[in-house]
Design a protein around this motif. Structure first.
Motif, short mmCIF file in Angstrom:
data_model
loop_
_atom_site.label_atom_id
_atom_site.label_comp_id
_atom_site.label_asym_id
_atom_site.label_seq_id
_atom_site.Cartn_x
_atom_site.Cartn_y
_atom_site.Cartn_z
N LEU A 1 -6.78 6.49 -4.81
CA LEU A 1 -8.06 6.02 -4.29
C LEU A 1 -8.81 7.16 -3.60
O LEU A 1 -10.01 7.32 -3.77
CB LEU A 1 -7.87 4.84 -3.33
N GLU A 2 -8.10 7.97 -2.85
CA GLU A 2 -8.72 9.11 -2.17
C GLU A 2 -9.36 10.05 -3.20
O GLU A 2 -10.49 10.51 -3.01
CB GLU A 2 -7.67 9.85 -1.34
N PHE B 1 -13.24 5.62 -13.68
CA PHE B 1 -13.09 4.74 -12.53
C PHE B 1 -13.96 5.22 -11.38
O PHE B 1 -14.13 6.42 -11.18
CB PHE B 1 -11.62 4.70 -12.12
N VAL B 2 -14.50 4.26 -10.62
CA VAL B 2 -15.29 4.55 -9.42
C VAL B 2 -14.81 3.64 -8.30
O VAL B 2 -14.36 2.52 -8.55
CB VAL B 2 -16.81 4.35 -9.65
N ALA B 3 -14.91 4.13 -7.08
CA ALA B 3 -14.54 3.31 -5.92
C ALA B 3 -15.59 2.23 -5.72
O ALA B 3 -16.79 2.47 -5.88
CB ALA B 3 -14.43 4.18 -4.67
N CYS B 4 -15.13 1.05 -5.37
CA CYS B 4 -16.03 -0.07 -5.08
C CYS B 4 -16.68 0.20 -3.72
O CYS B 4 -16.02 0.63 -2.79
CB CYS B 4 -15.24 -1.37 -5.04
N VAL B 5 -17.97 -0.08 -3.63
CA VAL B 5 -18.65 0.16 -2.36
C VAL B 5 -18.38 -0.94 -1.34
O VAL B 5 -18.64 -0.77 -0.17
CB VAL B 5 -20.19 0.35 -2.52
N GLY B 6 -17.83 -2.06 -1.78
CA GLY B 6 -17.65 -3.20 -0.88
C GLY B 6 -16.22 -3.59 -0.64
O GLY B 6 -15.84 -4.71 -0.92
N PHE B 7 -15.40 -2.67 -0.11
CA PHE B 7 -14.03 -3.04 0.23
C PHE B 7 -14.06 -4.26 1.14
O PHE B 7 -14.91 -4.38 2.00
CB PHE B 7 -13.33 -1.93 1.02
N TRP C 1 0.87 -1.18 0.00
CA TRP C 1 0.00 0.00 0.00
C TRP C 1 0.90 1.23 0.00
O TRP C 1 1.56 1.53 0.99
CB TRP C 1 -0.91 -0.03 1.22
N THR C 2 0.97 1.93 -1.12
CA THR C 2 1.89 3.06 -1.26
C THR C 2 1.15 4.38 -1.12
O THR C 2 -0.08 4.43 -1.27
CB THR C 2 2.57 3.02 -2.64
N PRO C 3 1.86 5.45 -0.87
CA PRO C 3 1.22 6.77 -0.81
C PRO C 3 0.49 7.14 -2.12
O PRO C 3 -0.58 7.74 -2.08
CB PRO C 3 2.38 7.73 -0.54
N LEU C 4 1.06 6.76 -3.26
CA LEU C 4 0.40 7.06 -4.53
C LEU C 4 -0.91 6.28 -4.67
O LEU C 4 -1.93 6.84 -5.07
CB LEU C 4 1.32 6.75 -5.72
N ARG C 5 -0.91 5.02 -4.31
CA ARG C 5 -2.15 4.22 -4.37
C ARG C 5 -3.21 4.81 -3.44
O ARG C 5 -4.37 4.90 -3.79
CB ARG C 5 -1.84 2.77 -4.01
N ARG C 6 -2.78 5.21 -2.26
CA ARG C 6 -3.71 5.82 -1.31
C ARG C 6 -4.29 7.10 -1.87
O ARG C 6 -5.50 7.33 -1.81
CB ARG C 6 -2.99 6.10 0.02
N ARG C 7 -3.44 7.95 -2.43
CA ARG C 7 -3.89 9.25 -2.93
C ARG C 7 -4.82 9.09 -4.14
O ARG C 7 -5.83 9.80 -4.24
CB ARG C 7 -2.68 10.13 -3.29
#
Length: 175
Positions: free
Chosen positions: A57-58, A110-116, A49-55
């Motif tokens: 997704l954010e 792209f959209v965030a998945c509602v079911g992490f 889990w990298t800062p770029l992946r986090r950002r």
């Protein structure tokens, strides 16, 4: 304001009250709690889990609607050092592979998945043709029927994304 993840008890979110009729599968969560869930989801699977992946997704969660790779790239470049397209596409591929994001093919967005935390799954989306909002649906009967129909044709379905296009309740009521 509208809620990020919809609940039947979210009076500020017309989608929850009207279009989902209390069937929303996700509890209301903040962006930070969703990011913590995503990080834990990756850590539990041994994924980095990298800062770029986090950002990234954010930014997708904050958008609240489908967002394209170049829009994400522009937001990243304005906030940090310039990023190259391959890095954003690798990041998006990672997020998709780990069930954190869905790609809407027709919109190339792209959209965030509602079911992490759920297994990677096929998706159905209701997409508003006026405002661009996309709501994720979960219909296991539809999934099963499409897979059965594919098998009947001798076709092995590797992925299914069903995109329904129309007007959301807010845009319909505005007409």
């Amino acid at each position: 304001t509208s809620c990020l993840d919809h609940t039947a008890n979210a009076p500020s979110c017309p989608s929850c009250r009207s279009s989902l009729k209390g069937r929303c599968p996700v509890k209301r969560r903040t962006i930070s709690s969703r990011l913590r869930e995503a990080e834990q989801h990756c850590v539990d699977r041994g994924a980095r889990w990298t800062p770029l992946r986090r950002r990234v997704l954010e930014l997708i969660i904050e958008a609240g609607r489908p967002i394209g790779a170049y829009d994400l790239l522009n937001q990243l470049a304005s906030a940090q050092t310039p990023r190259m397209p391959p890095s954003i596409y690798r990041t998006l591929d990672f997020l998709i592979q780990h069930g954190l994001v869905h790609k809407l093919i027709s919109l190339n967005a792209f959209v965030a998945c509602v079911g992490f935390g759920q297994p990677v799954h096929d998706g159905q989306f209701a997409i508003c043709t006026k405002c661009g909002k996309a709501e994720e649906l979960h219909d296991s009967a539809l999934d099963a029927n499409l897979k059965r129909d594919g098998r009947d044709l001798g076709f092995k379905i590797n992925q299914q994304i069903v995109e329904l296009r129309g007007l959301c309740v807010v845009c319909r009521e505005a007409h």
